[in-house]
Design an enzyme around this catalytic site. Structure first.
Site, PDB file in Angstrom:
ATOM      1  N   PHE A 276     -37.262  25.789 -16.974  1.00 28.93           N
ATOM      2  CA  PHE A 276     -36.434  25.679 -18.171  1.00 28.93           C
ATOM      3  C   PHE A 276     -36.541  26.948 -19.006  1.00 28.93           C
ATOM      4  CE2 PHE A 276     -40.654  24.258 -19.350  1.00 28.93           C
ATOM      5  CZ  PHE A 276     -40.851  24.753 -20.633  1.00 28.93           C
ATOM      6  N   CYS A 277     -35.528  27.149 -19.868  1.00 33.01           N
ATOM      7  CA  CYS A 277     -35.517  28.265 -20.816  1.00 33.01           C
ATOM      8  C   CYS A 277     -34.723  27.813 -22.037  1.00 33.01           C
ATOM      9  CB  CYS A 277     -34.925  29.522 -20.184  1.00 33.01           C
ATOM     10  SG  CYS A 277     -33.226  29.311 -19.601  1.00 33.01           S
ATOM     11  N   THR A 278     -34.421  28.727 -22.939  1.00 35.34           N
ATOM     12  CA  THR A 278     -33.809  28.353 -24.215  1.00 35.34           C
ATOM     13  C   THR A 278     -32.430  27.725 -24.046  1.00 35.34           C
ATOM     14  OG1 THR A 278     -34.968  30.213 -25.237  1.00 35.34           O
ATOM     15  CG2 THR A 278     -33.203  29.181 -26.519  1.00 35.34           C
TER      16      THR A 278
ATOM     17  N   GLY B  75     -30.528  28.092 -20.855  1.00 36.51           N
ATOM     18  CA  GLY B  75     -30.197  27.856 -19.451  1.00 36.51           C
ATOM     19  C   GLY B  75     -29.937  29.094 -18.623  1.00 36.51           C
TER      20      GLY B  75
ATOM     21  N   ILE C 129     -33.386  24.203 -23.387  1.00 31.13           N
ATOM     22  CA  ILE C 129     -34.113  23.449 -24.415  1.00 31.13           C
ATOM     23  C   ILE C 129     -33.167  23.006 -25.526  1.00 31.13           C
ATOM     24  CG2 ILE C 129     -35.991  23.570 -26.097  1.00 31.13           C
ATOM     25  CD1 ILE C 129     -37.049  25.966 -24.303  1.00 31.13           C
TER      26      ILE C 129
END
Length: 319
Positions: A194-196, A198, A223
């Site tokens: 996951f990241c901020t 996508g 997120i």
């Protein structure tokens, strides 16, 4: 686990945001799509955003577009429609709101990559399995899943998912080295990343598949999408999500949080950092006080004073 369906082209019904008409609209967007002449698109977007009073950063490259911008409801709506007309019909696009611009300037950057991994991958051809926030929520509670945060170490500082692995990378470009050193024996395991918003997971899942990993998942919309869709009382998220703008961190509902940033170096600051003898608002903190010269600190103090005077006068940021 089913793949999450891609966006179909549709001009959104902006009337859904009428309750926030008086607020600044913040749009986070990206799409991997071939751009024939990035320099031409860069200039067109710069002119358009200036005309609409839009601030923030957009990155244009041959592989697509990426960025976060803020503006009026009308300005952001028109930008969204322009990008749809330009063929960006499958954008990952999210809106949130604030009482004032979280950006001070407009930057339209031309780069080789819209997010820099540093090794060739093609997310348009193959990526991991997209998961909706609820599917992600269910998956990461399974004991046989490795949950990996692909963000930079200073972003992880402000918050992350419960039990997630922090690769301790300073930049996204260090991620391939982390994979080679730490995940070489995990190619048969379930990997969830996951990241901020996508975009980094589009590339990181593509990279893992390219390297022979078999079962790779990622959180669609990142997120920010999880914080918007999953209720606070059910959430597996701990802390705030770092964002690269004046909000610094956001909480559930993608509402502005309480994290602060050192505007001398851009590092997020926890409560104890604000009490450090090296902290000077807008100038330096414990992370950078010994890395800038007295001359630089003097410039930062002048800049901070100018921003304070502008706020007192109620001046609006300039595009």
């Amino acid at each position: 686990m089913r793949a999450f369906a891609a966006h179909a082209r549709a001009v959104p019904d902006y009337r859904l945001s009428d309750t926030a008409m008086s607020q600044v609209v913040i749009a986070a967007l990206y799409q991997f799509r071939a751009v024939e002449n990035p320099a031409v698109l860069q200039e067109e977007l710069r002119a358009f955003c200036r005309e609409q009073g839009i601030l923030g950063t957009l990155i244009v490259a041959g592989e697509g577009i990426n960025g976060t911008v803020s503006g009026s409801r009308e300005g952001i709506s028109r930008l969204h429609e322009l990008l749809l007309a330009k063929g960006f019909t499958r954008m990952e696009y999210k809106e949130s709101f604030a009482d004032e611009h979280p950006f001070r300037k407009l930057k339209i950057k031309l780069k080789q990559e819209i997010v820099t991994l540093g090794v060739p991958v093609n997310p348009r051809e193959h990526v991991g399995t997209y998961l909706s926030p609820q599917e992600w929520h269910d998956l990461i509670q399974q004991p046989d899943v490795l949950v990996i945060d692909t963000r930079n170490d200073y972003e992880v500082m402000t918050g992350t998912f419960k039990g997630a692995i922090d690769p301790k990378t300073r930049t996204f470009g260090e991620f391939p080295e982390y994979v080679a050193k730490e995940l070489a024996d995990a190619k048969d395991k379930k990997i969830a990343m996951f990241c901020t918003g996508g975009i980094r997971c589009e590339k990181s899942t593509s990279y893992l598949l390219q390297e022979g990993f078999r079962e790779v998942y990622h959180l669609k919309g990142g997120i920010l999408n999880y914080l918007k869709e999953i209720p606070d009382e059910q959430s597996l998220w701990e802390g705030e999500c770092f964002v690269f703008d004046g909000r610094v961190g956001v909480e559930h509902g993608v509402n502005p949080g309480h994290t602060r940033m050192c505007f001398g170096c851009g590092h997020p600051l926890l409560e104890e950092d604000l009490h450090s003898p090296h902290f000077e608002d807008g100038v330096a903190c414990a992370w950078c006080h010994d890395k800038t010269t007295d001359e630089q600190k003097a410039r930062f103090r002048m800049r901070q004073r100018q921003h304070e005077l502008a706020r007192q006068r109620g001046d609006k940021p300039q595009a």
